[in-house]
Design a protein around this motif. Structure first.
Motif, mmCIF file in Angstrom:
data_model
loop_
_atom_site.group_PDB
_atom_site.id
_atom_site.type_symbol
_atom_site.label_atom_id
_atom_site.label_comp_id
_atom_site.label_asym_id
_atom_site.label_seq_id
_atom_site.Cartn_x
_atom_site.Cartn_y
_atom_site.Cartn_z
ATOM 1 N N ALA A 99 0.691 -1.105 -0.059
ATOM 2 C CA ALA A 99 -0.030 0.011 0.106
ATOM 3 C C ALA A 99 0.893 1.264 -0.048
ATOM 4 O O ALA A 99 0.617 2.341 -0.806
ATOM 5 N N TRP A 100 1.852 1.311 0.727
ATOM 6 C CA TRP A 100 2.925 2.227 0.877
ATOM 7 C C TRP A 100 3.499 2.708 -0.478
ATOM 8 O O TRP A 100 3.676 3.629 -0.998
ATOM 9 N N PHE A 101 3.852 1.507 -1.111
ATOM 10 C CA PHE A 101 4.655 1.330 -2.447
ATOM 11 C C PHE A 101 3.710 2.097 -3.398
ATOM 12 O O PHE A 101 4.184 2.875 -4.312
ATOM 13 N N ARG A 102 2.424 1.767 -3.488
ATOM 14 C CA ARG A 102 1.554 2.169 -4.082
ATOM 15 C C ARG A 102 1.115 3.584 -4.044
ATOM 16 O O ARG A 102 1.312 4.431 -5.108
ATOM 17 N N ALA A 103 1.236 4.249 -2.895
ATOM 18 C CA ALA A 103 0.849 5.584 -2.644
ATOM 19 C C ALA A 103 2.243 6.472 -3.336
ATOM 20 O O ALA A 103 1.975 7.389 -3.935
ATOM 21 N N ALA A 104 3.445 6.001 -3.187
ATOM 22 C CA ALA A 104 4.446 6.603 -3.610
ATOM 23 C C ALA A 104 4.558 6.518 -5.105
ATOM 24 O O ALA A 104 4.923 7.417 -5.700
ATOM 25 N N ALA A 105 4.076 5.503 -5.856
ATOM 26 C CA ALA A 105 4.064 5.513 -7.304
ATOM 27 C C ALA A 105 3.202 6.446 -7.728
ATOM 28 O O ALA A 105 3.560 7.046 -8.605
ATOM 29 N N GLU A 106 1.941 6.475 -7.149
ATOM 30 C CA GLU A 106 1.026 7.232 -7.647
ATOM 31 C C GLU A 106 1.493 8.616 -7.476
ATOM 32 O O GLU A 106 0.932 9.613 -8.045
ATOM 33 N N ALA A 107 2.264 8.950 -6.335
ATOM 34 C CA ALA A 107 2.672 10.572 -6.246
ATOM 35 C C ALA A 107 3.819 10.714 -7.255
ATOM 36 O O ALA A 107 4.504 11.842 -7.193
ATOM 37 N N GLY A 108 4.180 9.824 -8.123
ATOM 38 C CA GLY A 108 5.052 10.150 -9.168
ATOM 39 C C GLY A 108 6.594 10.041 -8.903
ATOM 40 O O GLY A 108 7.381 10.226 -9.627
ATOM 41 N N ILE A 109 6.836 9.319 -7.751
ATOM 42 C CA ILE A 109 8.175 8.908 -7.438
ATOM 43 C C ILE A 109 8.833 7.511 -8.029
ATOM 44 O O ILE A 109 8.314 6.504 -7.991
ATOM 45 N N PRO A 110 9.522 7.740 -9.073
ATOM 46 C CA PRO A 110 10.312 6.587 -9.667
ATOM 47 C C PRO A 110 10.494 5.386 -8.889
ATOM 48 O O PRO A 110 10.432 4.252 -9.144
ATOM 49 N N GLU A 111 11.240 5.653 -7.584
ATOM 50 C CA GLU A 111 11.696 4.600 -7.047
ATOM 51 C C GLU A 111 10.479 3.805 -6.211
ATOM 52 O O GLU A 111 10.403 2.714 -6.161
ATOM 53 N N GLY A 112 9.343 4.824 -5.978
ATOM 54 C CA GLY A 112 7.977 4.222 -5.642
ATOM 55 C C GLY A 112 7.274 3.195 -6.797
ATOM 56 O O GLY A 112 6.628 2.115 -6.388
ATOM 57 N N MET A 113 7.362 3.829 -8.056
ATOM 58 C CA MET A 113 7.053 2.969 -9.109
ATOM 59 C C MET A 113 7.603 1.560 -9.173
ATOM 60 O O MET A 113 6.971 0.452 -9.511
ATOM 61 N N TYR A 114 9.002 1.651 -8.825
ATOM 62 C CA TYR A 114 9.676 0.398 -9.039
ATOM 63 C C TYR A 114 9.339 -0.609 -7.833
ATOM 64 O O TYR A 114 8.821 -1.713 -8.154
ATOM 65 N N CYS A 115 9.272 0.116 -6.714
ATOM 66 C CA CYS A 115 8.902 -0.848 -5.450
ATOM 67 C C CYS A 115 7.261 -1.400 -5.808
ATOM 68 O O CYS A 115 7.351 -2.512 -5.354
ATOM 69 N N TYR A 116 6.580 -0.551 -6.120
ATOM 70 C CA TYR A 116 5.342 -1.251 -6.348
ATOM 71 C C TYR A 116 5.267 -2.266 -7.519
ATOM 72 O O TYR A 116 4.417 -3.383 -7.319
ATOM 73 N N ALA A 117 6.028 -1.862 -8.507
ATOM 74 C CA ALA A 117 6.070 -2.983 -9.428
ATOM 75 C C ALA A 117 6.528 -4.280 -9.106
ATOM 76 O O ALA A 117 6.057 -5.405 -9.203
ATOM 77 N N THR A 118 7.589 -4.300 -8.091
ATOM 78 C CA THR A 118 8.150 -5.377 -7.532
ATOM 79 C C THR A 118 7.288 -6.168 -6.498
ATOM 80 O O THR A 118 7.071 -7.477 -6.669
ATOM 81 N N ALA A 119 6.212 -5.464 -5.714
ATOM 82 C CA ALA A 119 5.181 -6.097 -5.154
ATOM 83 C C ALA A 119 4.110 -6.545 -5.926
ATOM 84 O O ALA A 119 3.931 -7.844 -5.678
ATOM 85 N N LEU A 120 3.824 -6.243 -7.113
ATOM 86 C CA LEU A 120 2.792 -6.686 -7.924
ATOM 87 C C LEU A 120 3.457 -7.778 -8.687
ATOM 88 O O LEU A 120 2.711 -8.920 -9.064
ATOM 89 N N ASP A 121 4.664 -7.633 -8.966
ATOM 90 C CA ASP A 121 5.460 -8.678 -9.759
ATOM 91 C C ASP A 121 5.751 -10.035 -8.979
ATOM 92 O O ASP A 121 5.238 -11.298 -9.401
ATOM 93 N N ASN A 122 5.877 -10.256 -7.715
ATOM 94 C CA ASN A 122 6.301 -11.043 -6.700
ATOM 95 C C ASN A 122 5.142 -11.569 -5.792
ATOM 96 O O ASN A 122 5.465 -12.255 -5.110
ATOM 97 N N GLY A 123 3.877 -10.860 -5.906
ATOM 98 C CA GLY A 123 2.801 -11.269 -5.023
ATOM 99 C C GLY A 123 2.992 -10.534 -3.650
ATOM 100 O O GLY A 123 2.540 -11.523 -2.488
ATOM 101 N N LEU A 124 3.920 -9.717 -3.339
ATOM 102 C CA LEU A 124 4.093 -9.258 -2.070
ATOM 103 C C LEU A 124 2.754 -8.217 -1.547
ATOM 104 O O LEU A 124 2.190 -7.371 -2.180
ATOM 105 N N GLY A 125 2.218 -9.005 -0.492
ATOM 106 C CA GLY A 125 0.937 -8.374 0.164
ATOM 107 C C GLY A 125 -0.180 -8.550 -0.718
ATOM 108 O O GLY A 125 -1.239 -7.654 -0.493
#
Length: 167
Positions: A99-125
């Protein structure tokens, strides 16, 4: 003393410090003083969080990051997600990390976009979602995140579960 190169709030990208090189004790002292003078300047709370994080004082890091996030720091949202994902001296909670990675991604933070993608990719949470992971890896890569390009290639070749991590 604790500015991150990937933080869009960093005032001077020539004077950032890698996490492994951050000297926690002097950075904490300087950042606490700075926050006391300018408590509404989110980058200072984020930097204080980084300094505590480097020291391993994760509850204190969380409080500083949370203050920065409440002031609008996307970088702090990424690091809160990392605290939850790692769970070292802190609550391990993959759903909160995602959820925090998603919030960072949606805020436009490239590192957040990457982190959210890793969560989606690997089924984290939550369940893996290869299509959405790909979309976020692409967004992060377009904004210069090299590790997102690498993970995207692995995702395209092997499917979800690439093992890419955000830390």
């Amino acid at each position: 003393m604790a500015s991150a190169s990937w933080d869009p709030d960093a005032p001077d990208l020539q004077r950032t410090v890698a996490f492994r090189d951050l000297r926690a004790a002097p950075a904490i002292a300087a950042c606490r003083e700075a926050v006391a003078v300018a408590p509404r300047l989110r980058r200072l709370s984020f930097q204080l969080g980084r300094a505590y994080d480097r020291q391993g004082a994760n509850p204190e890091a969380y409080r500083a990051y949370l203050q920065a996030a409440e002031l609008g720091s996307g970088a702090a949202k990424v690091n809160i997600g990392i605290l939850y994902r790692q769970g070292r001296r802190f609550e391990k909670n993959d759903a909160k990390a995602r959820a925090w990675f998603r919030a960072a991604a949606e805020a436009g933070i490239p590192e957040g976009m990457y982190c959210y993608a890793t969560a989606l990719d690997n089924g984290l949470g939550g369940a893996p979602d290869g299509a959405l992971a790909k979309a976020w890896y692409v967004k992060a890569a377009q904004r210069g995140t090299a590790k997102a390009r690498d993970a995207l290639m692995r995702l395209e070749l092997d499917g979800t579960g690439t093992g890419a991590i955000c830390d």
